[in-house]
Enzyme design. Structure first.
Site, PDB file in Angstrom:
ATOM      1  N   HIS A 136       0.873  -1.231  -0.128  1.00  0.00           N
ATOM      2  CA  HIS A 136       0.056  -0.049  -0.070  1.00  0.00           C
ATOM      3  C   HIS A 136       0.852   1.401   0.025  1.00  0.00           C
ATOM      4  CE1 HIS A 136      -4.240   0.962  -0.289  1.00  0.00           C
ATOM      5  NE2 HIS A 136      -4.163   1.300   0.961  1.00  0.00           N
ATOM      6  N   ASN A 187      -6.156   6.159   4.249  1.00  0.00           N
ATOM      7  CA  ASN A 187      -7.640   6.534   4.188  1.00  0.00           C
ATOM      8  C   ASN A 187      -7.645   7.879   4.602  1.00  0.00           C
ATOM      9  OD1 ASN A 187      -7.681   3.881   3.717  1.00  0.00           O
ATOM     10  ND2 ASN A 187      -8.981   3.460   5.401  1.00  0.00           N
TER      11      ASN A 187
END
Length: 318
Positions: A136, A187
């Site tokens: 990620h 996020n």
């Protein structure tokens, strides 16, 4: 009876080839008359003379015929009045001349707009330690190697663009590049990216001479490891929470629509698991990069630099 020849006239020269003429002497006993009649030798000589044989012609090699093919040219009818004495119903013809040469006019280049200076804020999304080496965080890994490839300063903490790590190309004469690494979780990337973009725009305000753009580096789940994918403008985040957060923050600030194609997203491939279950995908992106995967991401740095140069040239004439 002997042949009789008439006496030669006075002053006439005798030519044995032309003046020697033979005569036959004729006699009519009833009237006791004598008279000569010339003998015609020409007819007999002509009939007896053999015809000359044709002389053989020397044989010559056949000549090579050079055939020149020409396109038929129609006569050109002159509009001038016919000459004196010419029939009025016949058009006057001018001498046949070859067709005029077709000369192409040189293409005049269209005036180009003056090129503008380009300033890029290249921001990477990912997770902070201890997740900085996961799939990620592939954007962070790519940004770090881009700084090294462009000979820019290492990424360091700076308040110049809010939170995050910064490498300013202006420090080494590469004004077009400013690198920024997000310090927040993936996020929640939107607020930090929005703040960095606003401060960057204050340093380089858009003008007729300067154009700015925001480039987001992120991991791309649907691409093979090391593959680069570019998108411009607002588009579907395709389930990427970091892109979703950035676009939402820019849109809430009323900036996304005005940025247009100055908002650029570049994904670096990390592959994907066979399963598409949410938990399996989450475990994949949060998993550690293998040595091979990391090498492929680092090897994509040169391609990324080439893409950046292409975008700079595009923006210079935008």
């Amino acid at each position: 009876m002997a042949d009789w020849s008439p006496p030669q006239a006075a002053g006439q020269q005798h030519n044995p080839q032309t003046s020697q003429i033979s005569y036959n002497q004729h006699h009519d006993p009833t009237q006791d008359l004598f008279w000569p009649e010339p003998i015609d030798h020409s007819a007999s000589n002509l009939s007896l003379q053999p015809e000359p044989k044709p002389q053989p012609q020397p044989s010559r090699p056949p000549l090579k015929q050079h055939v020149i093919k020409r396109r038929p040219v129609k006569p050109i009818i002159s509009d001038s009045s016919p000459p004196t004495g010419a029939a009025s119903n016949e058009p006057a013809l001018s001498p046949v001349i070859p067709s005029p040469l077709r000369i192409r006019k040189p293409k005049i280049p269209s005036p180009q707009l003056p090129m503008r200076s380009v300033r890029l804020l290249i921001a990477s999304l990912g997770n902070p330690p201890p997740y900085h080496s996961t799939r990620h965080s592939a954007g962070h890994i790519l940004l770090k190697h881009l700084a090294s490839h462009l000979s820019l300063p290492p990424l360091t903490k700076s308040k110049l663009l809010g939170s995050g790590l910064v490498s300013s190309g202006a420090d080494v004469g590469r004004d077009e590049y400013t690198l920024w690494q997000s310090a927040s979780m993936m996020n929640l990337s939107g607020q930090g990216a929005l703040k960095a973009w606003k401060q960057f725009s204050n340093i380089y305000p858009p003008s007729d001479d300067t154009v700015t753009a925001l480039v987001i580096l992120h991991d791309e789940l649907e691409s093979s490891p090391g593959a680069i994918k570019l998108r411009r403008g607002e588009s579907s985040p395709k389930g990427h929470n970091g892109i979703k957060s950035v676009q939402l923050s820019l849109k809430s600030a009323g900036l996304l629509a005005s940025m247009g194609e100055r908002f650029i997203k570049i994904g670096i491939g990390i592959g994907r698991p066979v399963s598409r279950e949410k938990d399996d995908v989450s475990a994949w992106v949060l998993g550690q990069l293998t040595h091979v995967e990391k090498s492929k991401i680092e090897a994509a740095t040169e391609s990324l630099a080439a893409v950046m140069q292409s975008e700079i040239r595009r923006l210079e004439r935008s």
